[in-house]
Write a protein that holds these residues in place. Sequence first.
Motif, PDB file in Angstrom:
ATOM      1  N   ASP A 246       5.394  31.302  -1.608  1.00 42.60           N
ATOM      2  CA  ASP A 246       3.971  31.220  -1.289  1.00 42.60           C
ATOM      3  C   ASP A 246       3.308  30.322  -2.316  1.00 42.60           C
ATOM      4  O   ASP A 246       3.377  30.598  -3.520  1.00 42.60           O
ATOM      5  N   ALA A 247       2.678  29.243  -1.859  1.00 44.17           N
ATOM      6  CA  ALA A 247       2.040  28.303  -2.781  1.00 44.17           C
ATOM      7  C   ALA A 247       0.564  28.173  -2.440  1.00 44.17           C
ATOM      8  O   ALA A 247       0.175  28.180  -1.262  1.00 44.17           O
TER       9      ALA A 247
ATOM     10  N   PRO B  14      -3.308  27.153   1.914  1.00 43.58           N
ATOM     11  CA  PRO B  14      -2.112  27.835   1.410  1.00 43.58           C
ATOM     12  C   PRO B  14      -0.887  27.492   2.248  1.00 43.58           C
ATOM     13  O   PRO B  14      -0.994  27.089   3.405  1.00 43.58           O
ATOM     14  N   TYR B  15       0.280  27.683   1.642  1.00 41.73           N
ATOM     15  CA  TYR B  15       1.540  27.342   2.303  1.00 41.73           C
ATOM     16  C   TYR B  15       2.560  28.431   2.033  1.00 41.73           C
ATOM     17  O   TYR B  15       2.681  28.914   0.900  1.00 41.73           O
ATOM     18  N   ARG B  16       3.293  28.822   3.066  1.00 40.26           N
ATOM     19  CA  ARG B  16       4.419  29.745   2.919  1.00 40.26           C
ATOM     20  C   ARG B  16       5.657  29.105   3.528  1.00 40.26           C
ATOM     21  O   ARG B  16       5.625  28.620   4.659  1.00 40.26           O
ATOM     22  N   SER B  17       6.761  29.104   2.762  1.00 42.58           N
ATOM     23  CA  SER B  17       7.990  28.466   3.230  1.00 42.58           C
ATOM     24  C   SER B  17       8.717  29.352   4.236  1.00 42.58           C
ATOM     25  O   SER B  17       8.495  30.564   4.291  1.00 42.58           O
TER      26      SER B  17
ATOM     27  N   PRO C  98       4.612  21.103   0.464  1.00 40.57           N
ATOM     28  CA  PRO C  98       3.506  20.197   0.778  1.00 40.57           C
ATOM     29  C   PRO C  98       2.204  20.995   0.939  1.00 40.57           C
ATOM     30  O   PRO C  98       2.100  21.849   1.813  1.00 40.57           O
ATOM     31  N   LEU C  99       1.235  20.739   0.097  1.00 40.93           N
ATOM     32  CA  LEU C  99      -0.059  21.399   0.232  1.00 40.93           C
ATOM     33  C   LEU C  99      -1.044  20.431   0.886  1.00 40.93           C
ATOM     34  O   LEU C  99      -1.291  19.337   0.374  1.00 40.93           O
ATOM     35  N   MET C 100      -1.599  20.846   2.026  1.00 46.81           N
ATOM     36  CA  MET C 100      -2.573  20.018   2.723  1.00 46.81           C
ATOM     37  C   MET C 100      -3.972  20.320   2.183  1.00 46.81           C
ATOM     38  O   MET C 100      -4.365  21.494   2.085  1.00 46.81           O
ATOM     39  N   PRO C 101      -4.728  19.292   1.796  1.00 49.69           N
ATOM     40  CA  PRO C 101      -6.097  19.541   1.309  1.00 49.69           C
ATOM     41  C   PRO C 101      -6.918  20.301   2.340  1.00 49.69           C
ATOM     42  O   PRO C 101      -6.699  20.174   3.556  1.00 49.69           O
TER      43      PRO C 101
ATOM     44  N   ALA D 278       2.846  22.949   8.466  1.00 50.33           N
ATOM     45  CA  ALA D 278       1.861  23.979   8.178  1.00 50.33           C
ATOM     46  C   ALA D 278       2.498  25.131   7.411  1.00 50.33           C
ATOM     47  O   ALA D 278       1.818  25.891   6.737  1.00 50.33           O
ATOM     48  N   GLY D 279       3.823  25.249   7.515  1.00 49.21           N
ATOM     49  CA  GLY D 279       4.510  26.376   6.900  1.00 49.21           C
ATOM     50  C   GLY D 279       4.451  27.588   7.807  1.00 49.21           C
ATOM     51  O   GLY D 279       4.097  27.514   8.992  1.00 49.21           O
TER      52      GLY D 279
END
Length: 585
Positions: A438-439, A446-449, A464-467, A535-536
């Motif tokens: 979780d990033a 936010p992003y979850r793999s 990859p974090l999208m603004p 999007a994760g």
Amino acid sequence: MTGGIQHGDGRGHALAFATGETEDYLWRAPNDAANGPDVAIRKRGAMRTDSGSAITGTASTNDIVVWQIEYSNRGNTNAANVVITDDLTQSGSGAGMKVTTVPTVPYTISGNTLTLNVGSLAAGASGRVVIERARTLAGHIYTNTATITSIGDFDPSNNSATATVKHAFLQAPIILSPVDGSTCNGDFTGSRTILGITTEFAMVDLYIDGVLAATLQAGGAGYFRYETTLPDGPHTIYAVAHLNGHDAVGPERAVTVNSALTWDPISLRFISEAGGYYRPIDANGRTDETGWSLHLIANENYTVSVRVCCDAPGASVTLDVSGTLVTLTDPDGDGVYQGPYTAPATNTSGLTFTLTIDCGTETSEFSGAALIDPDGTVRDAATGAPISGASVVCMQLDAVSTSYSPWPASSFGQTNPFITQSDGYFAFFTPAGTYRLDASKSGYQPYRSPDLHVVNAPVRHDVPLMPEIAAQAVVIIVVDENGFEPASVNVAPGAVVEIVNGDTSDHDISGDMSGGGIDGLRATAGADVSGSFKAGVLGAGQRFKVKLDGPGSYTLRDGNNPNALGSVTVGAAGRYNLLLPLIRR
């Protein structure tokens, strides 16, 4: 088209279509006695575990009760004054509630009652509501009923729906110490006590060599401890947790006590400046005398530490790391030898380690190699630049409850979450198992793999974090167990598209592009100029926005449902074809 199905197949859709598959829609003639609006509702529930929570506003781990409501108007005239009421008294105690509606519907919360004022609902129209609420009581059963009403509804039999969620997130107990491997000292008392972790306040039966050694209660943080002394030889240790009628059996630890060893293999550590430690292990997750692999972070300063079981005067310990010699000393005479080591400036898995211990007339050598475990770099998805200050949480799967919770890194001498520096790099050295990352960072979505499976080989996953995108979406695409809805959309260049998980289950969303581009993706050094996006994994009710620069076409994919495909065309206004069966007489 829905869920990747492009023709009638007889399976039908969860909600009625106004047009499309004939088996899905009941058309009522104007002179039908039952002519009029017919609002209907369906409800489902599930549990989810999050690291940090937008619900409670804290960074702690939260088990979330998730309710999904699907509503529709199955009649052939518009429904007026449509209201949905959900009494969430039994949804679990929590510090708040998060409600996601698609399309947007105004709602009010009074105590535990949620009221959604849908207003007018056209014939054939439908919507979704996802409700998330934190809970604290493991082993509880939650049951809730939602109702829908409207003026002139001719069929009240489908105006209520009940769902039940059984919370059985009893964490299987894990023995944190001793670890799998060999030791020269069988005294597990004081600072070397047997240490384990499970769900807080659970009762724990601790078994040593198949015999019940003690019954303990886990504390508020879930930890339990036991002191004992083990004789020379192999031993097994495991625990069984009990809470609210649920049982969970933990994995077995295998430790070998050998008092003839001149050093303590399971004590070998590489301690980072932040205080995290990294332990070498072999392919079976053990730390014995040789054959182990080790994870190191590039350019990191470490203190190498090992306990020596040698009574001979003048004992010495050295470590050779691919030609770099490290001398370990014991100035305070406590038997723990330490020395400094700095990892190479670039990540590598080709380092070799040789530990040499001189104990009187006896010299022993032990060796291993470096290895990279769940690691990667957090980057800005629009520019490709590494992100500093991002928080990366390693989530571990509990095979018994099939839930995720933050990996207890502190028990392994590491840090979780990992806060990235200027290079965006993060790393965790974990036992074998299944994990997710979780990033998050302020200003980014936010992003979850997806699941990462750690066995005995390097595992890398770049994040990859999208603004964040403040602009309102011109179209909202809902993903659920049936696929994407709508399954095909056309938008103008520069449009913002939002994808919402309207299901109680996770969905791993990505977009593959041909002939277009994501806003901000240019030929910048290090940037992903392919135009594809990730999007994760989206949990229930979670959203992801992307601005499509175009022109071009995107194929939407769901890693949790490979048969589900969607499409977004960026460019000129689209044209839709309606296929109806041809009847010849």
